[in-house]
Motif scaffolding. Structure first.
Motif, PDB file in Angstrom:
ATOM      1  N   GLY A  75      -1.813  13.560   7.820  1.00  0.00           N
ATOM      2  CA  GLY A  75      -2.259  12.966   6.280  1.00  0.00           C
ATOM      3  C   GLY A  75      -1.766  14.145   5.138  1.00  0.00           C
TER       4      GLY A  75
ATOM      5  N   ALA B 230       4.584  -0.508   3.131  1.00  0.00           N
ATOM      6  CA  ALA B 230       3.927   0.860   2.921  1.00  0.00           C
ATOM      7  C   ALA B 230       5.005   1.606   2.118  1.00  0.00           C
TER       8      ALA B 230
ATOM      9  N   VAL C  56      -1.695   2.260   8.438  1.00  0.00           N
ATOM     10  CA  VAL C  56      -2.333   2.846   9.672  1.00  0.00           C
ATOM     11  C   VAL C  56      -2.138   1.899  10.546  1.00  0.00           C
TER      12      VAL C  56
ATOM     13  N   ALA D 278      -6.342   7.763   7.853  1.00  0.00           N
ATOM     14  CA  ALA D 278      -6.843   6.991   6.808  1.00  0.00           C
ATOM     15  C   ALA D 278      -7.641   8.094   5.674  1.00  0.00           C
TER      16      ALA D 278
ATOM     17  N   THR E 262      -5.499  10.473   4.029  1.00  0.00           N
ATOM     18  CA  THR E 262      -4.601   9.900   2.879  1.00  0.00           C
ATOM     19  C   THR E 262      -5.415   9.460   1.581  1.00  0.00           C
ATOM     20  N   ARG E 263      -6.712   8.676   2.018  1.00  0.00           N
ATOM     21  CA  ARG E 263      -7.321   8.159   0.912  1.00  0.00           C
ATOM     22  C   ARG E 263      -7.866   9.681   0.177  1.00  0.00           C
TER      23      ARG E 263
ATOM     24  N   TYR F 155       0.969  -1.194  -0.008  1.00  0.00           N
ATOM     25  CA  TYR F 155      -0.038  -0.021  -0.126  1.00  0.00           C
ATOM     26  C   TYR F 155       0.930   1.274  -0.017  1.00  0.00           C
ATOM     27  N   ASP F 156       0.261   2.358  -0.270  1.00  0.00           N
ATOM     28  CA  ASP F 156       1.182   3.549  -0.295  1.00  0.00           C
ATOM     29  C   ASP F 156       1.431   3.962   1.329  1.00  0.00           C
ATOM     30  N   VAL F 157       0.212   3.632   2.290  1.00  0.00           N
ATOM     31  CA  VAL F 157       0.189   4.066   3.686  1.00  0.00           C
ATOM     32  C   VAL F 157      -0.285   2.774   4.362  1.00  0.00           C
TER      33      VAL F 157
ATOM     34  N   ALA G 246     -10.695   2.553   2.312  1.00  0.00           N
ATOM     35  CA  ALA G 246      -9.500   2.122   2.856  1.00  0.00           C
ATOM     36  C   ALA G 246      -9.767   0.542   3.172  1.00  0.00           C
TER      37      ALA G 246
ATOM     38  N   SER H  60      -3.465   4.705  -1.750  1.00  0.00           N
ATOM     39  CA  SER H  60      -3.860   3.522  -1.231  1.00  0.00           C
ATOM     40  C   SER H  60      -3.625   3.280   0.305  1.00  0.00           C
ATOM     41  N   THR H  61      -4.608   2.958   0.954  1.00  0.00           N
ATOM     42  CA  THR H  61      -4.420   2.957   2.603  1.00  0.00           C
ATOM     43  C   THR H  61      -4.993   1.580   3.232  1.00  0.00           C
TER      44      THR H  61
END
Length: 501
Positions: free
Chosen positions: A355, A164, A37, A48, A51-52, A33-35, A135, A57-58
């Motif tokens: 974020g 990540a 949590v 989330a 970032t979304r 994913y990009d992130v 998410a 992508s989270t």
């Protein structure tokens, strides 16, 4: 805000992507994913969300209920318990209404309504919200197992490795701290979780502590039928606020029937034939049905793999103003775990900043806006943190107290006013007792802090927060006219006191 964020996330989802791999040797699924949590309380949810909304992508990892401590064992259930208590107290101060509310509160109905506030400790609605923003939720214990890597172990033992590309955000919050007393576990003491979720009022309740949890729960359970004994090690209550705040709250608790004892420490606790026996440092023996320890919080970071990246397990995580952990270029710590301000609303504020910072760095922005009050700086953590204590009377504060301002080296003046002399206060009933204080920076003639104590003051604190965060000059505050007759007229009285004395 959440609805708007959901729309933005859906319109930008094409920029986000998730990749899956499976290790043939271990059959462990690895997903990129990009992130990622870690923690799905309100802070993690807001990370989330942001970032979304930026198209990243989270993944969100949670070992308990989505919604976290605040939704199920803290903010929401405690305020659901306290609201009828405060409403009855307000009504009893009003002639013509007081006689109608003299009977005892219906504890069963109040706890039933509290249960509804917690969705009966089910998180379907919050899970649905996470799904709505796009998410991905992973249930299980999340543990950092390397740089940019979180391994999630499900209840069935299944492991998934999440990597990540840009950031891992730790939002695991805090846990209650119990004192180091012999065999305390055998007593099965309450922490904030039991205090906010109990089905019945214990006949006798000892509360140990003098902070927000202790005072709110003492206020709630005393009104709901318990005989409360509040044991405070220090000199008074709410010691992070102006001294008069704790004094007025203590006075009201005593009038309500609670036994408030300051300068008292607990040396031992046992449970004998179902009865809790507390021995104090003076040798006094106190018997109760339950005991609540509200004696502090510790970071929930003891088993999240900090040791795998060179950090101390169980430690607070120091961060810069973009909420990135000092010394890391990918790890963020948002909310209680960074020890800046253990408050849900402040954690959500940090989540919005984090974020934005994660998204900016992911898009290659060369220089973040980290100047004071910049888009990527949690500046309010340093100077404008608001808090409301929902006791009777309420206590609310933002910014610095007089002692804190003086310790920081500011040349200041404290301006006090008796809230009972504000016309709008009389609408809250006869015998209103309250006090207001603003701390004026004499060099710049702005406010560094404001404190209110009294019925209804929780609704005043946002105006104070705007004044402090906005560094609004005193000369400009003169032109912010309070409506009459409201309790907000205290602003005019404070400014007149500053001008005329």
């Amino acid at each position: 805000m959440r609805g708007q964020s959901r729309i933005r996330a859906r319109t930008r989802v094409a920029t986000a992507h998730t990749t899956h791999q499976t290790d043939p040797m271990t059959e462990t699924e690895s997903i990129a994913y990009d992130v990622v949590v870690l923690g799905a309380g309100p802070v993690g949810e807001n990370v989330a969300d942001r970032t979304r909304a930026a198209g990243l992508s989270t993944a969100v990892v949670e070992s308990e209920l989505v919604g976290g401590e605040c939704s199920y064992w803290a903010c929401m259930p405690s305020k659901a318990l306290l609201r009828p208590v405060i409403a009855q107290a307000d009504a009893r101060r009003l002639p013509g209404l007081a006689a109608a509310v003299q009977g005892p509160l219906d504890t069963a109905k109040i706890t039933a309504r509290r249960d509804a506030f917690t969705s009966h400790w089910k998180d379907d609605g919050q899970v649905g919200w996470l799904e709505g923003i796009g998410a991905d939720l992973y249930r299980g214990h999340g543990r950092i197992t390397g740089a940019r890597q979180v391994t999630v172990t499900g209840a069935d033992g299944t492991e998934r490795v999440l990597t990540a590309r840009h950031a891992v955000a730790v939002s695991t919050g805090t846990r209650a701290v119990l004192p180091d007393l012999p065999a305390l576990a055998d007593v099965k003491p309450w922490t904030s979780r039991e205090a906010t979720s109990a089905k019945e009022a214990p006949g006798r309740l000892v509360v140990v502590g003098g902070g927000v949890v202790a005072t709110e729960m003492a206020c709630a359970w005393q009104a709901l039928g318990s005989q409360v004994t509040l044991l405070v090690r220090g000199k008074g209550l709410l010691n992070r606020m102006e001294p008069f705040a704790g004094e007025l709250v203590a006075e009201a608790l005593k009038e309500a029937g609670a036994d408030v004892r300051t300068g008292t420490s607990v040396t031992s606790v046992t449970r004998e034939n179902g009865t809790v026996v507390v021995v104090t440092d003076s040798g006094e023996r106190i018997e109760a049905d339950e005991i609540l320890f509200a004696t502090g919080r510790a970071p929930h970071t003891d088993d999240i793999g900090l040791d795998t990246i060179g950090l101390e397990p169980g430690s607070w995580l120091p961060v810069d103003d973009s909420l990135r952990v000092i010394g890391s270029d990918w790890l963020y710590a948002v909310g209680d775990v960074n020890h800046r301000a253990l408050l849900t609303h402040q954690g959500k504020y940090q989540a919005r900043i984090a974020g934005a910072a994660i998204a900016a760095r992911a898009s290659g922005v060369p220089l973040l806006e980290t100047d004071p009050w910049g888009a990527h700086a949690a500046t309010a953590d340093h100077s404008a943190v608001p808090q409301v204590v929902f006791t009777d009377p309420e206590a609310a504060a933002v910014g610095l107290s007089l002692a804190e301002a003086e310790q920081a080296g500011h040349r200041v003046r404290a301006v006090d006013y008796d809230l009972a002399n504000v016309s709008g206060a009389s609408l809250y009933g006869d015998g209103y007792r309250g006090r207001a204080r603003m701390i004026v920076d004499l060099e710049r003639e702005i406010l560094l802090g404001v404190t209110f104590v009294g019925p209804g003051v929780g609704e005043l604190i946002h105006s104070a927060t705007i004044a402090v965060a906005g560094e609004v000059p005193i000369s400009r505050l003169w032109h912010a006219v309070p409506s009459y007759p409201t309790i907000s007229e205290v602003w005019l009285r404070l400014l007149e006191t500053y001008r005329d004395n």
